[in-house]
Every structure is written in structure tokens, then in C-alpha cells.
Design an enzyme around this catalytic site. Structure first.
Site, PDB file in Angstrom:
ATOM      1  N   HIS B  54      25.396  -1.373  14.066  1.00 38.02           N
ATOM      2  CA  HIS B  54      25.679  -0.597  13.133  1.00 38.02           C
ATOM      3  C   HIS B  54      27.249  -0.223  13.125  1.00 38.02           C
ATOM      4  O   HIS B  54      27.863  -0.363  14.088  1.00 38.02           O
ATOM      5  CB  HIS B  54      24.866   0.626  13.160  1.00 38.02           C
ATOM      6  CG  HIS B  54      23.435   0.811  12.838  1.00 38.02           C
ATOM      7  ND1 HIS B  54      22.564   1.669  12.555  1.00 38.02           N
ATOM      8  CD2 HIS B  54      22.614  -0.760  12.851  1.00 38.02           C
ATOM      9  CE1 HIS B  54      21.441   1.084  12.352  1.00 38.02           C
ATOM     10  NE2 HIS B  54      21.394  -0.306  12.276  1.00 38.02           N
ATOM     11  N   GLU B  56      29.024   2.829  13.289  1.00 41.75           N
ATOM     12  CA  GLU B  56      29.241   3.947  14.275  1.00 41.75           C
ATOM     13  C   GLU B  56      29.372   2.945  15.732  1.00 41.75           C
ATOM     14  O   GLU B  56      30.337   3.007  16.603  1.00 41.75           O
ATOM     15  CB  GLU B  56      28.556   5.016  14.387  1.00 41.75           C
ATOM     16  CG  GLU B  56      28.546   5.726  12.999  1.00 41.75           C
ATOM     17  CD  GLU B  56      27.233   5.046  11.981  1.00 41.75           C
ATOM     18  OE1 GLU B  56      26.989   3.914  12.060  1.00 41.75           O
ATOM     19  OE2 GLU B  56      26.796   5.776  11.133  1.00 41.75           O
ATOM     20  N   CYS B  84      22.297   7.176  11.836  1.00 42.02           N
ATOM     21  CA  CYS B  84      20.914   7.271  12.065  1.00 42.02           C
ATOM     22  C   CYS B  84      20.944   7.549  13.568  1.00 42.02           C
ATOM     23  O   CYS B  84      22.137   8.066  14.177  1.00 42.02           O
ATOM     24  CB  CYS B  84      20.666   5.955  12.002  1.00 42.02           C
ATOM     25  SG  CYS B  84      20.969   4.821  13.576  1.00 42.02           S
ATOM     26  N   CYS B  87      22.842   5.977  16.325  1.00 45.92           N
ATOM     27  CA  CYS B  87      24.380   6.010  16.164  1.00 45.92           C
ATOM     28  C   CYS B  87      24.920   7.706  16.507  1.00 45.92           C
ATOM     29  O   CYS B  87      25.794   7.737  17.131  1.00 45.92           O
ATOM     30  CB  CYS B  87      24.942   5.598  14.785  1.00 45.92           C
ATOM     31  SG  CYS B  87      24.758   3.887  14.707  1.00 45.92           S
TER      32      CYS B  87
END
Lengths: 155, 155
Positions: B54, B56, B84, B87
Site C-alpha cells: 500500500h 503508506e 487502512c 497502514c
């Protein structure tokens, strides 16, 4: 149950070795598919300078690379300790449906790890990490472009 | 606020580009320290076969590598969308205390992403990912060895 015990034994031994070798925290994990180990993961936060390098994340990345897919459906994960929320969510994103673990997040907390604290914070609206919403005029554009993209790969 | 808007504009534009280039989902992030961008991260789940990639996580890994530390205290993160739980927890582990974000997890849900669902599952005891506890006789050994290790690096 015998097989589960075998894999748990294995990752617990790996976690102990990980500390002895000075690679990172006392955590290891393995991804298993059809009774065979696909990958092993180790906590390498401090030696690799990567705060995201938890055992489960490491094992997931390696298995996905090996199987050449971002979708690990059909795999299970064995972890020497109950996954933290980062790793639990990684398991979720990877479509792994079962986590077998030995030590609990309460055990981890007793030895100074913050897993349980993060679990607790995720249940409240007040967290030690502040989330601040700032919208610009384009903030939905990435999603709109995603929506229109005909050859997008969903995950 | 002006500066925050500038960085939000920037990551939102990066997220849009990420989709157009076919790298992954509509997400981007940047780690900023003292008003300067240290790293930018992109969602690369599908193109890199990494369910943990992801934006991040990518940004955190790159910043930690660049700054040669697993401790990103003093940094903040700008994200095109609310992180999310994976993250969010990664931010927590990295000791980043502030997350500035544009789109919400509800926006992400509207476009088919499961972030909000994972947040909800973390608040309950019933999750679609099963966590099964299996203890062997050695399950606390990794922690005991950690405890005794004199040169351990805590994180």
C-alpha cells in the site's frame, strides 16, 4: 492438530533463532499451502531499518513473490505470536483465511511490545496517532479515474 | 493549513497518476519532515504481486531506508486516502504521530475497497479471518530469550 503443532513448533523455533542472531524481535511466521511451507518470515525491523518488517508481512511478501500473485487464497499462516493489527490486516488483504498462532498479544505486551495497545486504539476514536482530514477539490479524482479504467485489476 | 493543502494536492495527483500508469490502486502517500518530502509511496499491490504494498507502507519503508532508522519520530504522513488498518498500524509502529488524509475510508468503500470492512472487523471478535491459538511447550521461549538478550534493540 498434529500438523498444526509441527508448524507452530517450527515458527516458534525460528522466532527464537531470530533473536539469537540479532535480526530483530522474537517473531517468525510461515505461509503454508496444501501442507507445504511456501515461505518463512522474520521480524527484521531493527536490523533492516524497516518498521513494517514484521514476520507475517515478510512471509506474505515472499509467498506472493514466489507464487507470482497478490492473492494468497488457499494459503494459511502460522505465527509464533498473534499478529498485530498491521499483520492481521495484511493477512486480510492477502485473502488468507486462517491464522494459527502460539503466544498471545497479551504475552507480547508483557514483554514490552505494543500490539495490544494498537488493537485497543483501533476500537476507540481517540488514538495517539491523530488522523486529520484535509480535502482538496480533486480528492475524489483518483477513485473516479479508477472507476473509469477498463483494464483495472481489482484486489 | 496552506502547506497541508499543498502536500494533499500533491499526493492526490500522485494517486491519480498511479492508476493511469497501471501501477495499482488509486492511492499515494508522502512522508514529510520539517516541511520537506522524504519519500513518496504508491499502491503497487497488483503490478508488484505484493498484497502489503500500500502507498503508506511503501512511503514508510522508503523513508526509513533513506533516513537509516526504523524510528520515524518527527515525520508526518500525507495520504490521498485515510489509511487502512494495516497502514494505520504501520504509522503507529514507525512512531509517526500525525496522518493528514484526503478521501475517507467510506469513500474508498464506495469504490469497492475493503478498508472500512477491516476497521469494522477489528472492533468485533467475529472476523472473516479466523485466529486459532495453538500453544506448544516452547511458545514463550522467543520472548524469554529476548528478555535476557543484553544488546537487544527495542522498537
Amino acid at each position: 492438530m498434529q500438523n498444526h503443532k509441527k508448524f507452530i513448533d517450527y515458527v516458534v523455533a525460528l522466532a527464537e533463532k531470530n533473536v539469537k542472531k540479532g535480526i530483530g524481535g522474537p517473531f517468525a511466521a510461515a505461509i503454508v499451502k496444501n501442507g507445504r511451507i511456501i515461505s518463512c518470515g522474520y521480524n527484521g525491523v531493527t536490523s533492516k531499518n524497516d518498521p513494517t518488517l514484521h514476520a507475517e508481512i515478510d512471509a506474505i511478501r515472499k509467498a506472493a513473490k514466489k507464487l507470482e500473485t497478490f492473492d494468497l487464497r488457499g494459503c494459511v499462516i502460522y505465527a509464533s505470536c498473534q499478529p498485530c493489527p498491521m499483520c492481521f490486516s495484511a493477512v486480510y488483504w492477502a485473502n488468507i483465511k486462517k491464522i494459527y498462532y502460539a503466544a498471545s498479544k497479551e504475552n507480547a505486551a508483557e514483554y514490552g511490545f505494543r500490539d495490544e495497545k494498537i488493537y485497543k486504539e483501533l476500537k476507540t476514536k481517540i488514538t495517539s496517532v491523530k488522523m486529520i482530514n484535509i480535502k482538496d477539490k480533486n480528492y475524489l479524482n483518483p477513485f473516479k479515474v479508477w472507476n473509469l479504467k477498463e483494464d483495472k485489476i481489482k484486489y
